[in-house]
Each structure stands twice: as structure tokens, then as C-alpha cells.
Design an enzyme around this catalytic site. Sequence first.
Site, PDB file in Angstrom:
ATOM      1  CG  ASP A   1      -2.228 -13.285  -6.305  1.00  0.00           C
ATOM      2  OD1 ASP A   1      -3.372 -12.809  -6.323  1.00  0.00           O
ATOM      3  OD2 ASP A   1      -1.968 -14.429  -6.709  1.00  0.00           O
ATOM      4  CB  VAL A   2       3.127  -9.406  -4.829  1.00  0.00           C
ATOM      5  CG1 VAL A   2       4.071  -8.558  -3.987  1.00  0.00           C
ATOM      6  CG2 VAL A   2       3.619 -10.852  -4.866  1.00  0.00           C
TER       7      VAL A   2
END
Length: 409
Positions: A162-163
Site C-alpha cells: 500500500d505504501v
Amino acid sequence: MAHLLGDIRVIEVSAFIAAPLGGMTLAQLGADVIRIDPIGGNIDIGRWPLAPDGTSLYWASLNKAKRSVALALNTPQGQELARALICAPGAGGGNLLTNLPASGWMSYQKLSAYRPDLIMMRLTGTPAGGAAIDYTVNCASGFPLTTGTGDDPVNHVLPAWDVAAALYLSTGFLAAERARRATGHGQEVTLALSDVMLATVSNLGYVADVQVNDAVRPPLGNALYGAFGRDFATADGRRIMLAAISNRQWRAIGKATGLAERIAMIGPMMQVDLNTEGGRFQARHAIAAVLEPWFARHTLAEIGVAFEGSGVLWGPYQDFRQLVRDDPECSAANTMFGDVEQAGVGKLMVNTQPLNFGVAGRLPPAGAPRLGEHTEAVLTEILGLPSTEYARLHDAGVVAGPQRSRKDA
């Protein structure tokens, strides 16, 4: 610095981590990022952890420096207002960032009919548009079976994909926006979370290792693959991570601990060259056996004194509380942090983006908006909506202003 991306407006329709973090990255660089949520909030509005009054610290942390608009997106009137904001004429606008299903009124085809130069950044789970989250992508990456010490998979808590996706989204948007400035053309840019994982696994050499060597890396616990590095217990019950990826760092360990001569004996005994990363990896257990008693005799504070200025590459293990309370980098001494009055929470130390632009420095930290805090201001400013029309839409349940917390009620 305030004008670095100050001429850009991005409309964000999102939830959870990747897209909100991508939008926040742009907002903290000066872009006017306006997050549109359904009235009452999207599915992430109550995500843990929560403040005592029920305010989501998760939501507040991922939406700093943005403006918030609340619309009844399940109604034609709410959808039309959202479309008008996304496609509002003028330089700097015509930008949409989303990880929600881009169909119907929010499809690129429908929106670009109103603004042909639209840039739409769209995150999906898979290239075919299937659903996925960090955990379901990570389990297929190979990393959980290389983490830990045994045969059972170990999921990491960090939502790494996600990051990484968030940073791809923000970088991809800047590339598309630059292309539009040069050509006048917009485009739909899609990013699949599973492709972020696959690209990273490939970039780090894991795909090539299978193809060339038919090798699968085994779980090594906290050992550093291909070099010397591992954790050690201290006399006061703490643990530190020690690593050496250069000969200078390797020599520093022996000098700082006074064990250089004893460590040097390991090479001839094991017939490995300790001046190479591979040799130190092969001899890692023997090296650790020499070092373990030294760490066991010293407290964390004593180790810090011994390693100060020595060139040793090391760091203490610490939980989140120790990070916040004890680490000087996680404090107002770091210009990335500052105190803000966060709605529903109170005084809170928050961060701005970590890039430091030399003399210009950074934009100051800013908190997250209250849900719907800027609905009236945004609709008035961008769409020229008269106050009487806003009042009518508000009374009809099409728009909503700031949602009050129980703390403020």
C-alpha cells in the site's frame, strides 16, 4: 515552498491506505487535495485505532493537509456535484485520484467527455480490476515464507505494498501532469496493487534468483542475507540490530567491542574471507557466538556510548511507545514534526512530508480536516454555488457540512 504544487488541484475519492496516502503526499507538497466522501464517511471513517471520543486516528493520520467535502454520492445530485468538482474548468484542475470502482458516473469515459484533458489516477487490486488488499497481495509475494525462522508463513504488519503503491500513484500523477502541460492531453493511468508487489519482487532480484539459480531464499530470522547482520540481546533486556555491509563497518565492530583479534581467527578456521560480504554471511553463526557475550554484558545505554562515533551500523529495537517517547528523531526536534490541534483529538504531534527542499525546507505540518469541513467553501469557491443553493442542497441531504465529534457536542 507553499507554491511547489500550489497550482494543482486534485479531487480524491478513496478509502483505506494507498490512495489516501498518495493524495496526502501531493497535499503535503502544496497541492490542493480535496477528498470527497459520502455523507457520514466512507468505509474507513471509523478504522482503528480510535481516540477516546471515537475519532479515527487512522483516518486523521492519512488525510493530513487535505480539504474535505461530504456529498450524497448515492444520489444523482451528489454525483453531479462530484463530477463538476472533478471536471471544473481552469488550469490546475481536472485531476482525479481514486481506488474505488471507476464505473458509471465516475468512469474515465464519462468524466473525460466533460473534460478531455482529465488525468485519472486509478488504483485496482489486479490488472484485470479484481479486488485485493495488502495482505492478499503479500501472501503471494514469497516474503511471508522467507520471514521468521520456520515453515509457517509470517505476515508483516507494515502494509508495504500500500505504501509503495501510494508513492507510485503520486509519482505517476506528476508524470501525467507534466505530459499534459507539454501536449495538452490527459489520460487514465491505472496501477494494480499486485503489479506493485511483482515489480518490487523483481527489482530486488528474487525473480532473477529463481530463473538463474532455481533458488528460493530460506527464512533466516533476523539475519541479513548475503552479509553479516543479526539481532543481539542486551544486559537490560533490550535487543539491538547489528549489521556490516562494508569493510569499514565490519572493522568498526571489532574495534568498538575489542573483539577484533578473536573475530579475525574465524576466517582461517572456517576457510572463508571475512573481508567479503559472502564470507561473513557464511561465518555468521561463529561471528555471533563471539559477539553475543559482549552484548549480554552491556546495557543498551552502554552499547550506545561504545558505538557513538565508531562507524558501527546498528540500531535498537523499540516498540511504538518507545519510539514516540524516547527517540529524539520522533519529536519536535525533527523539523518534519509539529504540533497541531486535530479535530476530535486535541493537540497532536503530526508530520509533514519527509522531503527537505534545501533552503525552502518543508511546508509546516497540517492536521486532517473534519469530515465535510470544507463542503460549503469548496462548492462556493470552485463551482460558484450561491449560499442559498447550498442551503437548499444541505436541507435536502445532498451535501453535508462538518461532522461534529462527541467531544465537541
